[in-house]
Write a protein that holds these residues in place. Structure first.
Motif, short mmCIF file in Angstrom:
data_model
loop_
_atom_site.label_atom_id
_atom_site.label_comp_id
_atom_site.label_asym_id
_atom_site.label_seq_id
_atom_site.Cartn_x
_atom_site.Cartn_y
_atom_site.Cartn_z
N ALA A 200 19.26 18.01 -9.49
CA ALA A 200 18.18 17.05 -9.70
C ALA A 200 17.04 17.30 -8.71
CB ALA A 200 18.70 15.63 -9.53
N GLN A 201 17.42 17.58 -7.48
CA GLN A 201 16.41 17.80 -6.44
C GLN A 201 15.55 19.02 -6.78
OE1 GLN A 201 18.21 17.21 -2.62
NE2 GLN A 201 16.60 18.42 -1.61
N ASP A 202 16.20 20.07 -7.16
CA ASP A 202 15.47 21.29 -7.54
C ASP A 202 14.61 21.05 -8.79
OD1 ASP A 202 16.61 22.56 -5.44
OD2 ASP A 202 18.21 23.49 -6.63
N LYS A 203 15.19 20.31 -9.70
CA LYS A 203 14.44 20.01 -10.92
C LYS A 203 13.17 19.23 -10.60
CE LYS A 203 17.71 20.18 -14.74
NZ LYS A 203 18.46 19.46 -15.78
N LEU A 204 13.33 18.25 -9.73
CA LEU A 204 12.17 17.43 -9.39
C LEU A 204 11.10 18.27 -8.69
CD1 LEU A 204 10.73 14.77 -9.38
CD2 LEU A 204 12.00 14.10 -7.33
N ALA A 205 11.57 19.10 -7.76
CA ALA A 205 10.63 19.98 -7.06
C ALA A 205 9.91 20.88 -8.05
CB ALA A 205 11.36 20.80 -5.99
N MET A 206 10.66 21.41 -8.96
CA MET A 206 10.08 22.30 -9.95
C MET A 206 9.09 21.55 -10.84
SD MET A 206 9.77 25.28 -10.99
CE MET A 206 11.08 26.50 -10.83
N HIS A 207 9.48 20.33 -11.20
CA HIS A 207 8.61 19.48 -12.02
C HIS A 207 7.24 19.33 -11.34
CE1 HIS A 207 8.14 15.88 -14.81
NE2 HIS A 207 7.17 15.66 -13.94
N ILE A 208 7.28 18.94 -10.10
CA ILE A 208 6.04 18.70 -9.36
C ILE A 208 5.24 19.99 -9.17
CG2 ILE A 208 5.08 17.93 -7.15
CD1 ILE A 208 7.53 16.00 -7.00
N ARG B 201 11.83 13.32 -0.28
CA ARG B 201 12.37 12.71 0.93
C ARG B 201 12.52 11.19 0.75
NH1 ARG B 201 10.60 13.61 7.13
NH2 ARG B 201 10.64 15.75 6.40
N SER B 202 11.53 10.62 0.11
CA SER B 202 11.60 9.17 -0.04
C SER B 202 12.63 8.72 -1.07
CB SER B 202 10.22 8.63 -0.44
OG SER B 202 10.01 8.84 -1.82
N LEU B 203 13.06 9.71 -1.86
CA LEU B 203 14.05 9.36 -2.89
C LEU B 203 15.48 9.57 -2.43
CD1 LEU B 203 12.49 10.88 -6.15
CD2 LEU B 203 12.82 8.46 -5.62
N LEU B 204 15.65 10.44 -1.46
CA LEU B 204 17.00 10.83 -1.06
C LEU B 204 17.80 9.64 -0.55
CD1 LEU B 204 16.35 14.23 0.74
CD2 LEU B 204 17.27 13.82 -1.56
N THR B 205 19.04 9.59 -0.97
CA THR B 205 19.92 8.53 -0.47
C THR B 205 20.23 8.76 0.99
OG1 THR B 205 21.68 9.88 -1.39
CG2 THR B 205 21.05 7.91 -2.62
N ASP B 206 20.50 9.98 1.28
CA ASP B 206 20.91 10.35 2.65
C ASP B 206 19.81 11.18 3.26
OD1 ASP B 206 21.98 11.11 4.96
OD2 ASP B 206 23.73 12.11 4.07
N VAL B 207 19.21 10.61 4.29
CA VAL B 207 18.09 11.35 4.87
C VAL B 207 18.55 12.60 5.59
CG1 VAL B 207 15.85 10.35 5.34
CG2 VAL B 207 17.91 9.15 6.10
N THR B 208 19.81 12.65 5.87
CA THR B 208 20.30 13.85 6.57
C THR B 208 20.60 14.96 5.59
OG1 THR B 208 22.57 13.12 6.39
CG2 THR B 208 21.34 12.41 8.35
N HIS B 209 20.53 14.58 4.31
CA HIS B 209 20.69 15.55 3.22
C HIS B 209 19.77 16.75 3.47
CE1 HIS B 209 22.22 15.92 -0.97
NE2 HIS B 209 21.22 16.80 -1.05
N PRO B 210 20.24 17.94 3.21
CA PRO B 210 19.40 19.13 3.48
C PRO B 210 18.16 19.18 2.58
CG PRO B 210 21.37 19.75 2.23
CD PRO B 210 21.55 18.29 2.62
N MET B 211 17.04 19.37 3.19
CA MET B 211 15.78 19.49 2.43
C MET B 211 15.46 20.95 2.13
SD MET B 211 13.94 16.77 1.68
CE MET B 211 12.22 17.31 1.79
N PRO B 212 14.79 21.15 1.07
CA PRO B 212 14.30 22.53 0.83
C PRO B 212 13.24 22.86 1.87
CG PRO B 212 13.43 20.99 -0.82
CD PRO B 212 14.30 20.19 0.08
N PRO B 213 13.18 24.06 2.27
CA PRO B 213 12.24 24.47 3.34
C PRO B 213 10.80 24.10 2.97
CG PRO B 213 13.08 26.41 2.14
CD PRO B 213 13.80 25.20 1.58
#
Lengths: 210, 210, 210, 210
Positions: free
Chosen positions: C78-86, C198-210
């Motif tokens: 989902a995270q990758d999809k959203l990034a790709m969407h944007i 970032r604002s959507l993530l449940t866990d802020v410690t979740h790894p972010m894409p670079p």
DNA sequence: TATGAATGAGAATTCATTCAT
DNA sequence: GATGAATGAATTCTCATTCAT
């Protein structure tokens, strides 16, 4: 304190505007602004545009024609009368420069719109001229000619001269041609009178005015 | 099928309208109607009112001035040239009566609005006249005079005569005064030429043209 | 010789004109001139102005939405999809700059005039976003949010960025303020993606894409 | 009798019309009719269409920007200031819905036509935001970011939200999709503020406002 | 008298669209 | 397919005139 009456102020401004732009080109808003009065004031004093125009013509034409008639009456010989006619017309035209412009526009309109009064005034001039020419014929100094043509020479030449003073000044600037800058009417009147009278004289050896 | 081009039809109608009513008094709706074309067609062919006006002046002035120059060139003596100048001006003015009306209005405006082209054309006439007068002085037939005044006599007289033809007919009706009805320009030109030339001649005994 | 078809040429020119001036501000005469075709040709190929506009929208919106859908489908998380969407939205908007301007105007009109097709395309994007966000919720990476707001952040931000590129360049000149001159969309898309994710993530410690 | 001044009435009606249809799509006749005033009255009070438009922008933009500046000044911490900036922008945009539509159209035009005053007002907002972000960096609460992108997120998102309220209501009807019907701006501002601030914070464990 | 505001009837110009060739 | 010319229906703006105060 000799405050100029509003009605008078409007009349003067209107005359200038009508002369500069013609009846259709003269705009009531501009008139109000240039006179420093309120637009509604114009209508308080002058009914409507066409009436105002007629007032202007009346105030402009009548004294000029009167002056010519008076001046001519003071001479006795036909030749002197004619010279006075022409010179007074020139002098008056120069003194009230809006006269020439307005008259020219009216003539251009075929005079159809020319209010009756103004027409009447022009006819007074023409009638006067006819009398002078007829007197000259009686006195055997003038040949018989068509008064209308003489009238046209006088009015056409002087009007054109006066009306084009600003144009000629502009051209003189552009062209550097000083001869265009003649703006004193007196000699024009003089020369015109001489030209016309000379062509009318029965006897060319007849003494001319200097 | 010699269909008159719309642009041309508009130009002719516009010239008449401008002559009759002046620039501000001429109304585009009327023009369209009188030409039998759609209002938008006018703008298709002529950009806007002021441009249309310029086109009219151009089409009107240029051929007249050309004709005068050509005619004058065909004479050789200064006296004949001057007579031809005046008579051709008269003939052309009479043939294209809108010319007189439009020129008079423009002169009344001080010529300030007069599009450059029309101004240029009037200057061509004046320049021609200057040459003729100078030639006459060289040839010792003419006295030295201010060409501008002679120009004014010619243009002013003829214009006034032509422009007032309708007015005079009206007056003639009203007054029953037949003398006003002179509407043939030829004799006016003739008399004007005689008048002017006579006043210019150095030697009054100099032979005049009949 | 790969001559561009007239219909196509018109379509491209029209798109630019509609983007620059809006539907009402776009003038068919200008279009014809800018395309170097005759005005009547436009109507030969495109019925009328409103139809032409619809053709433009269709040709503009559909491939952009298709591209986004295809790109998003190629990701699985989902995270990758959203990034790709944007990022794809950003990329496509930048590549077809008229898209942003036209969309903004339509949104400004309350979208009321927006032809059905364009509306449908925008809804396809919104639907896609909803799916991605829902998937993220399912995968417990995203918090539940209002998809519409996320949609607005994406579209609003990117559109504004792309549409104002010329304005900002102008301002940068006037002000000498170089920071205004950012005109590469990629980093904007990147930062926007990061911000939103970032604002959507449940866990802020979740790894972010670079 | 608190009669609404005509000039004011026209200004309000014009603002609505410009917002709904854009500059070119707004028709002066319609405006007159909708305001219940005479067409000429519009011109009495507002010179011409473009000037009227400028008056609208001035009356619309200035108080909004003023309100934002005042509100932000009442906070002291960078984080609170930023939140206030965003929320006030949202609140004001919602209160004057024509603002969003007009701003969007202007942005769509590349802002090229945007009257100077409106441009100046938008720059005041941007300048304020820059100061707030800089303060945040000084206070070590914010990471360094491109203020322009943050500005775009705020303006783009809020504008789009406000401008599409009518569209979304329409869609909600058509689709029966209730989620589209979000029309209260407050939570959008809130979420947008949270999103932006969160992404700016140096330390994610930093306490967020509720 | 004077004036700011209003207005109806135009008047110039524009624009989407069509037609004849 | 393409084009110059034409057109009806707007659309912006103007202007003489009036009205309320």
């Amino acid at each position: 304190m000799a405050k100029i009456k509003t009605a008078e102020k409007i009349l003067m401004g209107a005359t200038r505007l009508f002369a500069q732009h013609g009846y259709d080109g003269a705009i009531m808003d501009d008139l109000a602004e240039q006179c420093g009065v309120n637009k509604a004031s114009i209508y308080y004093h002058h009914k409507d545009k066409i009436t105002l125009y007629e007032h202007c013509l009346e105030a402009l034409f009548t004294p000029i024609v009167d002056a010519i008639i008076v001046a001519v009456e003071q001479e006795s010989g036909a030749q002197d009368k004619l010279a006075m006619h022409i010179n007074t017309f020139a002098k008056e035209s120069a003194a009230k420069p809006y006269f020439a412009a307005i008259l020219m526009r009216e003539m251009a309109s075929g005079g159809t719109n020319l209010p009756v009064l103004a027409r009447t005034q022009m006819q007074r001039i023409l009638r006067l001229l006819k009398q002078v020419l007829a007197q000259g014929v009686d006195e055997k100094v003038f040949k018989k000619t068509e008064p209308l043509i003489v009238h046209f020479m006088i009015v056409g030449t002087i009007n054109l001269f006066v009306a084009t003073i600003p144009l000629r000044n502009a051209l003189a600037m552009e062209e550097g041609c000083q001869s265009l800058k003649v703006s004193n009417v007196k000699p024009v009147g003089k020369q015109l009178a001489k030209t016309i009278i000379r062509s009318l004289l029965t006897d060319v050896t007849h003494p001319m005015p200097p």
